[in-house]
Design a protein around this motif. Sequence first.
Motif, PDB file in Angstrom:
ATOM      1  N   GLN A 256       0.921 -23.078 -15.808  1.00 54.11           N
ATOM      2  CA  GLN A 256       0.678 -21.859 -16.578  1.00 54.11           C
ATOM      3  C   GLN A 256      -0.652 -21.218 -16.175  1.00 54.11           C
ATOM      4  O   GLN A 256      -0.760 -19.989 -16.076  1.00 54.11           O
ATOM      5  N   ASP A 257      -1.653 -22.055 -15.924  1.00 57.04           N
ATOM      6  CA  ASP A 257      -2.956 -21.528 -15.526  1.00 57.04           C
ATOM      7  C   ASP A 257      -2.904 -20.895 -14.138  1.00 57.04           C
ATOM      8  O   ASP A 257      -3.512 -19.841 -13.909  1.00 57.04           O
ATOM      9  N   TYR A 258      -2.201 -21.530 -13.210  1.00 55.49           N
ATOM     10  CA  TYR A 258      -2.062 -20.917 -11.884  1.00 55.49           C
ATOM     11  C   TYR A 258      -1.329 -19.581 -11.980  1.00 55.49           C
ATOM     12  O   TYR A 258      -1.676 -18.619 -11.288  1.00 55.49           O
ATOM     13  N   GLN A 259      -0.332 -19.503 -12.863  1.00 58.53           N
ATOM     14  CA  GLN A 259       0.375 -18.238 -13.022  1.00 58.53           C
ATOM     15  C   GLN A 259      -0.540 -17.166 -13.627  1.00 58.53           C
ATOM     16  O   GLN A 259      -0.497 -15.995 -13.231  1.00 58.53           O
ATOM     17  N   LYS A 260      -1.394 -17.562 -14.564  1.00 58.42           N
ATOM     18  CA  LYS A 260      -2.361 -16.619 -15.131  1.00 58.42           C
ATOM     19  C   LYS A 260      -3.330 -16.146 -14.049  1.00 58.42           C
ATOM     20  O   LYS A 260      -3.732 -14.965 -14.011  1.00 58.42           O
ATOM     21  N   CYS A 261      -3.728 -17.067 -13.186  1.00 57.18           N
ATOM     22  CA  CYS A 261      -4.593 -16.704 -12.064  1.00 57.18           C
ATOM     23  C   CYS A 261      -3.903 -15.670 -11.178  1.00 57.18           C
ATOM     24  O   CYS A 261      -4.515 -14.671 -10.770  1.00 57.18           O
ATOM     25  N   VAL A 262      -2.626 -15.899 -10.888  1.00 53.40           N
ATOM     26  CA  VAL A 262      -1.844 -14.954 -10.085  1.00 53.40           C
ATOM     27  C   VAL A 262      -1.837 -13.578 -10.744  1.00 53.40           C
ATOM     28  O   VAL A 262      -2.073 -12.550 -10.092  1.00 53.40           O
ATOM     29  N   ASP A 263      -1.569 -13.550 -12.044  1.00 59.30           N
ATOM     30  CA  ASP A 263      -1.486 -12.266 -12.758  1.00 59.30           C
ATOM     31  C   ASP A 263      -2.813 -11.509 -12.703  1.00 59.30           C
ATOM     32  O   ASP A 263      -2.845 -10.291 -12.472  1.00 59.30           O
ATOM     33  N   CYS A 264      -3.917 -12.226 -12.926  1.00 60.16           N
ATOM     34  CA  CYS A 264      -5.237 -11.579 -12.888  1.00 60.16           C
ATOM     35  C   CYS A 264      -5.551 -11.057 -11.490  1.00 60.16           C
ATOM     36  O   CYS A 264      -6.086  -9.942 -11.332  1.00 60.16           O
ATOM     37  N   CYS A 265      -5.254 -11.851 -10.474  1.00 63.87           N
ATOM     38  CA  CYS A 265      -5.543 -11.442  -9.099  1.00 63.87           C
ATOM     39  C   CYS A 265      -4.726 -10.214  -8.709  1.00 63.87           C
ATOM     40  O   CYS A 265      -5.240  -9.290  -8.061  1.00 63.87           O
ATOM     41  N   ARG A 266      -3.462 -10.196  -9.081  1.00 65.88           N
ATOM     42  CA  ARG A 266      -2.621  -9.039  -8.742  1.00 65.88           C
ATOM     43  C   ARG A 266      -3.167  -7.771  -9.417  1.00 65.88           C
ATOM     44  O   ARG A 266      -3.148  -6.687  -8.821  1.00 65.88           O
ATOM     45  N   TYR A 267      -3.631  -7.905 -10.641  1.00 61.21           N
ATOM     46  CA  TYR A 267      -4.215  -6.756 -11.333  1.00 61.21           C
ATOM     47  C   TYR A 267      -5.411  -6.221 -10.545  1.00 61.21           C
ATOM     48  O   TYR A 267      -5.521  -5.007 -10.312  1.00 61.21           O
ATOM     49  N   VAL A 268      -6.315  -7.102 -10.142  1.00 61.67           N
ATOM     50  CA  VAL A 268      -7.527  -6.671  -9.443  1.00 61.67           C
ATOM     51  C   VAL A 268      -7.181  -6.032  -8.101  1.00 61.67           C
ATOM     52  O   VAL A 268      -7.731  -4.981  -7.735  1.00 61.67           O
ATOM     53  N   ILE A 269      -6.259  -6.641  -7.358  1.00 60.64           N
ATOM     54  CA  ILE A 269      -5.864  -6.082  -6.056  1.00 60.64           C
ATOM     55  C   ILE A 269      -5.246  -4.698  -6.225  1.00 60.64           C
ATOM     56  O   ILE A 269      -5.541  -3.772  -5.461  1.00 60.64           O
ATOM     57  N   ASP A 270      -4.416  -4.539  -7.239  1.00 61.98           N
ATOM     58  CA  ASP A 270      -3.799  -3.228  -7.489  1.00 61.98           C
ATOM     59  C   ASP A 270      -4.866  -2.176  -7.820  1.00 61.98           C
ATOM     60  O   ASP A 270      -4.809  -1.047  -7.327  1.00 61.98           O
ATOM     61  N   VAL A 271      -5.818  -2.540  -8.661  1.00 59.61           N
ATOM     62  CA  VAL A 271      -6.882  -1.612  -9.036  1.00 59.61           C
ATOM     63  C   VAL A 271      -7.705  -1.220  -7.811  1.00 59.61           C
ATOM     64  O   VAL A 271      -8.026  -0.042  -7.599  1.00 59.61           O
ATOM     65  N   MET A 272      -8.029  -2.195  -6.979  1.00 59.69           N
ATOM     66  CA  MET A 272      -8.855  -1.912  -5.807  1.00 59.69           C
ATOM     67  C   MET A 272      -8.083  -1.113  -4.760  1.00 59.69           C
ATOM     68  O   MET A 272      -8.643  -0.206  -4.126  1.00 59.69           O
TER      69      MET A 272
END
Length: 591
Positions: A256-272
């Motif tokens: 679950q934590d790795y999936q949360k990490c994935v979700d946060c990273c995808r958000y940041v990459i999309d924003v950038m």
Amino acid sequence: MKKFSIYNKIILSACVAVVGLLSSCSAFDDFLTVYPTDKIPGEQYWEDKNDLESVLFSCYKQFTTEGMSERMYLYGEGRSDNFVPRDASNQNLVDLMNANLLSSNSWFNWATFYKEIGYCNLILSKGMEIVEKDNSFSEGDWKCIEAEVKTLRALAYFYLVRAFRDVPLNTKYNDTSKGARDPMPQASSEEILTFLINDLEEVKDNAVNNYGNEVDNHGRITRKAVYTLLADLYQWRAAKNSSPDSIRVYGDQYKQDYQKCVDCCRYVIDVMNYRFNETGTEHYGKTEADQPELPLLMPESRGQMEDKSYNQTFGEKNSQESIFEIQYSSSSTYNTALDYFFGAYSGNNYQSGKWAPSTVVAEFSGLPDETGWYRTDIRAVETFYRNSSASASFTQTFAKYLNTGITINEPEDLTRKNAVSYEGSKRTYKSNDANFIVYRASDVILMLADALNELSEARDTRDTLRQEAFTLTNSVFRRSNPKLEERFIPTYDNYNVKGDMRSFILRERQREFYGEGKRWFDLVAYAYKTGTTSSMLTLLAPKFGGNASAVKAKLATMNSLFNPIYREEMKVNTALKQNPAWPDNESSERQ
């Protein structure tokens, strides 16, 4: 309102005027007044938003202080395989780097981190009080600052957790002027990580997106900075809980934590990516159908090659690849840690720092993706100055941070004579204004790759998660090897096993972040994932040469990967318990 006299005015480049603030937060009025971090005002001071904001910027100032900034580099690099001591003039530093970890070593004094945490706690205790007193300061304004301060506090705690593991968790402001502080025992790293994650989850979407200028957008906490730290926290907790022993206690929480990490990273990459597209900046994969779009600046590849990523990130500072940087200015707060560890220029002469590169990374590697850099990897000459002779060797002079401009003359083979030109100015001793880059785009891309790989099925070589992890890691690698021969470009077939992919990511992080204060933490996370220190010690041992066997014996347990508690701290806080790997005596033998 009667204000206390101003003790000092410090102009931080992170604290320039907030013009045209593009958020629900109102602009700051008086941001240049920053109280010295040992003179935070008392109860009668807290009257309006200006008072709150003055102390807020003292929080940023604390990260630049010598005692804290040096330890941020040291805790992330000193025990790793990246560096060895250059001389024996500071025995405490030599001991730490050589795995002689003594509780009397003052480098383990964590007071500067708790000073930062104390200031954050103070602001958090006063926020709603100021909302009630100052009609121009709304609850919405406060929520933005609350997110900012909680992220700074979480960052300070995260350094402590990664360096010491179990540490006291204090979330209340204590006025120590009223008497000695009460003893406070350590909280477990699990408890601290869970608190920090929950704390940031509550405020992550309250943080500012855009302060209206690029210095503040990288020198202050933004929403993408909160998400990036959250991703790192999730990833660390996942690694800690992914060994067989931890799974028996925490079950599949690590997934679950790795999936949360994935979700946060995808958000940041999309924003950038959105920001890159909005400004029309050329970046990785934007015009290539077979490559993912990533917020990475591309080097100019025609003839002589301008190293845009280095020049903008480490030369100009606060580049579009940047997420959060601790800001320095040669006129006010120069980066003393860089002078001390890496060295700097004085006129035309280079003054060596306390660290030298280890033999593990000091030469070009024979093939791509071996330990170290291949002859087409421009990060090699970004990190160390190349001799101008035909020899393929590096000098012992650290180039990263010190050099402000690089042009690649021979990107096909950096071992050739005059393959690189170092241009622009060189940062000098006692005026080095290079920023400490806490997070940049490469961090997020490689965090995402790691989380995807850890979520992949170990026995399925066609696992789509691992394939994406390879593509992301290979993108960072290829960005820095623009002239790599086609026959040497890594392919997924060589990394279709989970363990091989994990090693690829670890090597790529070492090349990408050399000297940026991350390597030791990466090695500890690697040990967490494997459930033993043996694999990471295989990587670490070559640094120690003939003493490798003795060092391996010292670091055989997971406890030994974390620092001892400073002896003087244990005298003051009698509730502390020493790390069992380092008993509170001086019996460790120096190697």
